[in-house]
Write a protein that holds these residues in place. Structure first.
Motif, short mmCIF file in Angstrom:
data_model
loop_
_atom_site.label_atom_id
_atom_site.label_comp_id
_atom_site.label_asym_id
_atom_site.label_seq_id
_atom_site.Cartn_x
_atom_site.Cartn_y
_atom_site.Cartn_z
N GLN A 151 74.53 25.96 9.14
CA GLN A 151 74.21 25.90 10.56
C GLN A 151 73.67 24.53 10.97
OE1 GLN A 151 72.73 27.61 8.27
NE2 GLN A 151 70.51 27.80 8.53
N LEU A 152 73.18 23.78 9.97
CA LEU A 152 72.68 22.42 10.22
C LEU A 152 73.69 21.37 9.76
CD1 LEU A 152 68.97 22.84 9.04
CD2 LEU A 152 69.88 23.03 11.36
N GLY A 153 74.79 21.82 9.18
CA GLY A 153 75.79 20.90 8.69
C GLY A 153 75.37 20.13 7.45
N VAL A 154 74.53 20.75 6.61
CA VAL A 154 74.01 20.07 5.42
C VAL A 154 74.32 20.91 4.19
CG1 VAL A 154 72.00 19.06 4.29
CG2 VAL A 154 72.14 19.08 6.79
N ARG A 155 74.79 20.25 3.15
CA ARG A 155 75.05 20.90 1.87
C ARG A 155 74.53 20.00 0.76
NH1 ARG A 155 78.75 25.06 2.80
NH2 ARG A 155 79.75 24.94 4.82
#
Length: 225
Positions: A151-155
């Motif tokens: 949802q935050l675009g972070v992996r």
């Protein structure tokens, strides 16, 4: 349940063999010496000369034992446990503890996948893995989960492997004392300089033998009148 702890300690010996620790070389995974028991990597343990440090951290996430059926005897149980292995490419986050490398590098992703594959091979297939497979009766389910906040675009370059396994329940030696099985078999199989052996030797003193009352037999309802 000590058999679940034995499963984890056996896995650590396989992934970070005592012989390799003593020699300083010959580690079987990309994590090398960084195979950690129930903790995260500290910043000072990171390889500052590299872009990231491959790490394996092992945890016993839970265990249980249930009777095989309504008419099962007292010791007739089915025991299960969950071994969680967190594989990551750790970096210095700049403040606070170390963190996993952000997943914007496909080559790093392949390194992480290779680390996970090495772990599975060693535990499930290798000759060294017999130490672990003597404790684990069977793997019920294996799963891998990547770490992300989509949802935050972070992996992140972090994968959690979970082994759901069936294993032997603790078997206590009431008259002899000492470690219950299968922990005792693990202790006897570990090299003298292993990480776990000294810990288990100290633990054994907490299981004292008991003098059981003699079995006199006779009628369970008392003597006949």
């Amino acid at each position: 349940m000590l058999s679940a702890e034995a499963m984890r300690l056996a896995a650590i010996e396989i992934l970070r063999p005592t012989a390799a620790v003593v020699a300083g070389s010959g580690f079987p995974t990309l994590a090398g010496l960084m195979v950690l028991d129930t903790r995260d990597i500290a910043v000072e343990e990171l390889n500052q000369a590299a872009s990231y440090t491959p790490v394996l951290a092992l945890y016993t996430m839970g265990s249980d034992a249930v009777f095989r059926g309504e008419m099962a005897a007292a010791g007739d149980t089915i025991a299960t446990a969950v071994l969680e292995i967190v594989a990551e490419l750790a970096v210095d986050a700049g403040s606070g503890p170390a963190d996993a490398l952000v997943a914007n590098d496909p080559e790093a992703r392949l390194v992480l996948a290779a680390l996970c594959a090495q772990t599975r091979y060693l535990l499930e297939y290798s000759q060294a893995g017999l130490l672990w497979r003597k404790i684990v009766k069977r793997v019920i389910r294996f799963e891998e989960e990547t770490f992300a906040a989509p949802q935050l675009g972070v992996r992140w370059q972090r994968t959690t492997m979970r082994y759901h396994v069936e294993l032997a329940d603790d078997d206590f030696d009431m008259t002899g004392g000492g470690l219950p099985q299968p922990m005792r078999r693990l202790y006897e199989a570990l090299p003298a300089q292993s990480y776990a052996k000294a810990k288990l030797a100290a633990l054994a003193s907490h299981f004292a033998a008991e003098v059981l009352p003699p079995f006199e037999g006779g009628d369970a309802y008392g003597p006949e009148t």
